[in-house]
Write an enzyme that holds these catalytic residues in place. Structure first.
Site, PDB file in Angstrom:
ATOM      1  N   TYR A 241     -62.651   4.997 -21.327  1.00  0.00           N
ATOM      2  CA  TYR A 241     -61.567   5.828 -20.812  1.00  0.00           C
ATOM      3  C   TYR A 241     -61.090   5.194 -19.507  1.00  0.00           C
ATOM      4  O   TYR A 241     -61.890   5.002 -18.589  1.00  0.00           O
ATOM      5  CB  TYR A 241     -62.057   7.249 -20.534  1.00  0.00           C
ATOM      6  CG  TYR A 241     -62.398   8.061 -21.761  1.00  0.00           C
ATOM      7  CD1 TYR A 241     -61.501   8.996 -22.262  1.00  0.00           C
ATOM      8  CD2 TYR A 241     -63.617   7.899 -22.423  1.00  0.00           C
ATOM      9  CE1 TYR A 241     -61.808   9.756 -23.378  1.00  0.00           C
ATOM     10  CE2 TYR A 241     -63.930   8.651 -23.544  1.00  0.00           C
ATOM     11  CZ  TYR A 241     -63.021   9.581 -24.017  1.00  0.00           C
ATOM     12  OH  TYR A 241     -63.333  10.325 -25.127  1.00  0.00           O
TER      13      TYR A 241
ATOM     14  N   PRO B  70     -56.696  15.484 -26.875  1.00  0.00           N
ATOM     15  CA  PRO B  70     -57.758  14.649 -27.467  1.00  0.00           C
ATOM     16  C   PRO B  70     -58.667  13.977 -26.450  1.00  0.00           C
ATOM     17  O   PRO B  70     -59.666  13.370 -26.835  1.00  0.00           O
ATOM     18  CB  PRO B  70     -56.968  13.615 -28.270  1.00  0.00           C
ATOM     19  CG  PRO B  70     -55.641  13.539 -27.591  1.00  0.00           C
ATOM     20  CD  PRO B  70     -55.356  14.916 -27.091  1.00  0.00           C
TER      21      PRO B  70
ATOM     22  N   LYS C  71     -62.634  17.071 -28.624  1.00  0.00           N
ATOM     23  CA  LYS C  71     -63.140  18.391 -28.985  1.00  0.00           C
ATOM     24  C   LYS C  71     -62.473  19.029 -30.199  1.00  0.00           C
ATOM     25  O   LYS C  71     -62.941  20.053 -30.686  1.00  0.00           O
ATOM     26  CB  LYS C  71     -62.995  19.350 -27.783  1.00  0.00           C
ATOM     27  CG  LYS C  71     -63.894  18.990 -26.618  1.00  0.00           C
ATOM     28  CD  LYS C  71     -65.335  19.011 -27.029  1.00  0.00           C
ATOM     29  CE  LYS C  71     -66.241  18.390 -25.996  1.00  0.00           C
ATOM     30  NZ  LYS C  71     -67.521  17.937 -26.548  1.00  0.00           N
TER      31      LYS C  71
ATOM     32  N   HIS D 220     -73.430   6.848 -30.411  1.00  0.00           N
ATOM     33  CA  HIS D 220     -73.042   6.438 -29.062  1.00  0.00           C
ATOM     34  C   HIS D 220     -73.813   7.257 -28.042  1.00  0.00           C
ATOM     35  O   HIS D 220     -73.796   8.488 -28.074  1.00  0.00           O
ATOM     36  CB  HIS D 220     -71.537   6.646 -28.851  1.00  0.00           C
ATOM     37  CG  HIS D 220     -70.691   5.596 -29.488  1.00  0.00           C
ATOM     38  ND1 HIS D 220     -69.390   5.343 -29.108  1.00  0.00           N
ATOM     39  CD2 HIS D 220     -70.966   4.709 -30.480  1.00  0.00           C
ATOM     40  CE1 HIS D 220     -68.903   4.353 -29.844  1.00  0.00           C
ATOM     41  NE2 HIS D 220     -69.841   3.964 -30.683  1.00  0.00           N
TER      42      HIS D 220
ATOM     43  N   TYR E 123     -69.494  16.728 -23.091  1.00  0.00           N
ATOM     44  CA  TYR E 123     -69.055  15.722 -24.063  1.00  0.00           C
ATOM     45  C   TYR E 123     -69.917  15.745 -25.329  1.00  0.00           C
ATOM     46  O   TYR E 123     -69.407  15.702 -26.443  1.00  0.00           O
ATOM     47  CB  TYR E 123     -69.080  14.328 -23.430  1.00  0.00           C
ATOM     48  CG  TYR E 123     -68.186  13.338 -24.142  1.00  0.00           C
ATOM     49  CD1 TYR E 123     -66.929  13.024 -23.646  1.00  0.00           C
ATOM     50  CD2 TYR E 123     -68.604  12.693 -25.307  1.00  0.00           C
ATOM     51  CE1 TYR E 123     -66.097  12.107 -24.292  1.00  0.00           C
ATOM     52  CE2 TYR E 123     -67.790  11.795 -25.969  1.00  0.00           C
ATOM     53  CZ  TYR E 123     -66.537  11.496 -25.461  1.00  0.00           C
ATOM     54  OH  TYR E 123     -65.723  10.597 -26.117  1.00  0.00           O
TER      55      TYR E 123
END
Length: 393
Positions: free
Chosen positions: A204, A296, A300, A76, A388
């Site tokens: 998200y 979550p 991580k 991704h 990220y």
């Protein structure tokens, strides 16, 4: 009388942290024994997250267990953030030159167990009443019961990789530890289904009804979450209601691409941030959830476990191969420097995207201002992307 055995590193817990540590040590000729209180089927069946930082993927490759990851993992190069019908894509590749890989933690665990059982050393399944002794001496010991017998394992070092509720951290005198914690006033209701994902990247979403996340485990298996009460009654959430709520919170674009189906797993997980310091006492070293928990939201948890293993494995290898103890002395400091940065990022993502206050409140307006700034600033997007995909070790 208890049976007696000896090893160089005694590892408590056959999760990803313990298994990866054992694998990396074995590649350098360092022996270990893994004690696991559950059986193999339980460990391999646990449903967990699966977004791997580039550093985690590289560590698995170094350990020689990345063949299936390379074959089946989904690369991704970005994520999408949705808020008030605004869609913002964070382009990892453009902003950092890096990417993440979606590959379930369950699969990572299976790969590591297979490598371990192929000749690396023993895993003692169903190890009961595990206790740690003499961690402030030269030779700590682990005692446990297995197959109806008492056993005593003498070690040079002990690695507590046994999770938040494990005996590892509990074996350290309370006065020697300092804990930091934030418990969030909500949970995540998660659903796993054998349906294709609604998007090729994670979504998200911040919505006035609460946060939601569209994720996946494979091209045919999807994982979705919605923000809910910590004590949410699962019986009040049949599959149809969950799918309807997801379509509403994720927005029309995701809803149009969503395939619904029966859940194969459904659960509510509380969210917390937790760190204990130091991550070492005497010859006992903590790694993974035994030392820290992250929400979550920032993906991580598994990656921080791998980060700890990076520092601990190299410290142990330096001790055994070069007679150098400096890295062992610095382990807690080195690991925590990265842990706290990940804690900050996960806290930031969580507070920016979840419903924490009434929409008419000052705090809710600050959330929207934060999202507006993120959408307008390449520097802010780069900061998100850097965290990220994973900060360097």
């Amino acid at each position: 009388m208890a049976s007696q055995a000896q090893t160089q590193v005694g590892i408590i817990g056959a999760g990803p942290a313990g298994l990866l540590l054992a694998r990396l040590l074995r590649m350098h000729g360092i022996d270990s024994v893994i004690l696991e209180q559950r059986d193999r089927a339980y460990v391999e069946g646990r449903v967990r997250a699966g977004v791997l930082e580039q550093g985690t993927a590289s560590l698995l490759e170094e350990a020689g267990v990345a063949a299936r990851l390379k074959r089946e993992g989904l690369v991704h190069e970005g994520i999408e953030i949705v808020a008030r019908d605004r869609h913002l894509r964070i382009d990892f590749r453009d902003l950092t030159g890096k990417a993440v890989v979606v590959y379930g933690q369950t699969e990572v665990t299976k790969d590591l167990i297979a490598a371990r059982l192929a000749g690396d050393g023993p895993i003692i399944w169903n190890a009961a009443d595990v206790a740690v002794h003499d961690i402030d001496g030269e030779q700590p010991t682990l005692t446990y019961r297995s197959d109806g017998q008492d056993h005593r394992l003498t070690c040079d070092f002990v690695a507590g990789c046994d999770g938040f509720h494990g005996v590892g951290r509990q074996s350290i005198p309370a006065q020697a530890l300092q804990s930091f914690e934030r418990v969030y006033p909500f949970g995540w209701l998660g659903i796993l289904a054998e349906v294709p994902p609604c998007s090729h990247e994670l979504i998200y979403a911040r919505h006035e009804r609460g946060f939601s996340l569209a994720s996946m485990r494979s091209p045919t298996r999807s994982r979705y979450y919605i923000q809910c009460a910590v004590d949410e009654d699962l019986s009040a959430w049949p599959d149809a209601r969950i799918w309807d709520e997801l379509k509403l919170r994720l927005g029309p674009a995701a809803a149009a691409g969503m395939t619904t189906g029966p859940s194969i797993e459904k659960s509510v997980a509380p969210l917390r941030s937790f760190v204990v310091t130091p991550m070492r006492f005497g010859r006992l070293f903590l790694a993974g959830d035994a030392a820290h928990i992250v929400p979550p939201t920032g993906a991580k948890g598994l990656n921080l476990a791998a980060s700890d293993v990076h520092y601990l494995s190299r410290a142990l290898i330096a001790f055994y191969k070069k007679g150098q103890a400096d890295a062992l002395e610095r382990y807690s400091e080195s690991a925590l420097a990265r842990v706290w940065k990940a804690e900050r990022f996960s806290w930031w993502m969580t507070t920016m995207l979840h419903k924490l206050h009434d929409e008419s409140s000052f705090e809710a307006q600050m959330q929207l201002a934060e999202l507006d700034y993120l959408a307008s600033s390449r520097a802010a997007q780069t900061a998100l992307a850097e965290n990220y995909v994973g900060l360097p070790y």
